[in-house]
Design an enzyme around this catalytic site. Structure first.
Site: not given
Ligand code: ZN
Length: 297
Positions: A129, A104, A132, A89-91, A102
């Site tokens: 989630c 995935e 995804c 994941n990258m924010e 996300h």
């Molecule tokens: Zn997700």
């Protein structure tokens, strides 16, 4: 060794660690393991090759960028070729949460930009989630895609997403990752612009027709491409900048190494990536400009 990979190596079984340490430390390692490497790991661990990816998830999670949540998620996608692709994941701090990638999505776009046209399975350590699940329902291989979680038999995507809304409901038969060439042209010799155009020509935008691509160039001159991945439910769509940033991250780079960014998209489409791309780039580096090339129909 960059990122948190040294620390992640301590979380995987010792019999795999000695094999993987030189592989992952190599400067050209880009978050991928070939079928031959996976088989070698399986023989070292005295287990079946299908059991290997779950053991490697801490390595995938080491690529996470989580300034908002501090919650690192790793995912691994297996392409039809048998190659494993890491994702995390990258924010992006100071932007709206919709810009988040996300794990995935990262693993899938990593496989796609590496030339895979379908996936056999996704390996993760928590159930995917809803966002995804919908993103994966766009894939060429959605009907056969297996979701592998720890301590459970692998299950098809539709087990996790029953009665799904998907591309077929909007009359679209060509899924995400199918081979495409939109045959658009830009008259230029600029390699970075041509790379952005190449990504545009691969992009999956059957709902807006806004074929789009991004190319980023790093301080060491390496170039990474990102094609737009649109989704039937719109919101889970992954913008081209995000896809390019995943590739740069999987190449072992920090985002502050980006020096140039080119966005290409269609001139008369009903959607545009320009404002969001400029906005996210400004948070990555205040001096980063988005070079913009529109393509006429
Ligand atoms: Zn997700």
């Amino acid at each position: 060794m960059t990122l948190n990979i040294s620390q992640a190596l301590t979380k995987i079984p010792a019999e795999l660690r000695s094999y993987l340490t030189p592989v992952i430390s190599h400067h050209e390692f880009s978050g991928q393991l070939s079928p031959r490497q996976v088989n070698q790991l399986a023989s070292l661990a005295k287990t079946d090759a299908s059991a290997i990816p779950l053991k490697l998830l801490p390595l995938a999670a080491a690529y996470a960028l989580t300034p908002i949540s501090d919650f690192q998620v790793g995912a691994i996608a297996r392409g039809f070729s048998g190659t494993l692709y890491f994702g995390a994941n990258m924010e992006f701090a100071k932007t709206q949460m919709g810009q988040t990638i996300h794990a995935e999505q990262a693993a899938i776009s990593h496989a796609w930009m590496s030339g895979e046209t379908a996936l056999t399975d996704i390996i993760i350590d928590t159930p995917p989630c809803g966002h995804c699940r919908q993103f994966m329902n766009e894939l060429t291989s959605a009907d056969t895609l297996q979701i592998q979680l720890p301590d459970k038999p692998a299950c098809g995507l539709h087990h996790y997403l029953p009665e799904a809304f998907g591309p077929g409901d909007l009359g679209i038969t060509s899924g995400l990752m199918s081979e495409k060439n939109h045959m658009k042209h830009i008259n230029t010799q600029d390699e970075l612009v041509l790379c952005a155009l190449h990504a545009l020509n691969q992009s999956h935008a059957p709902y807006s027709q806004n074929y789009s691509g991004v190319a980023v160039q790093m301080r060491d001159q390496k170039i990474y491409m990102g094609a737009y991945a649109e989704n039937a439910a719109f919101n889970p769509s992954l913008p081209p900048l995000q896809v390019a940033l995943v590739q740069a991250r999987m190449g072992g780079h920090e985002l502050n190494e980006i020096q140039r960014v080119v966005l290409t998209e269609m001139s008369h489409a009903t959607v545009s990536h320009l404002i969001d791309t400029q906005y996210v780039l400004r948070q990555i580096g205040p001096l980063l400009e988005c070079e913009y090339h529109q393509i006429d129909e």
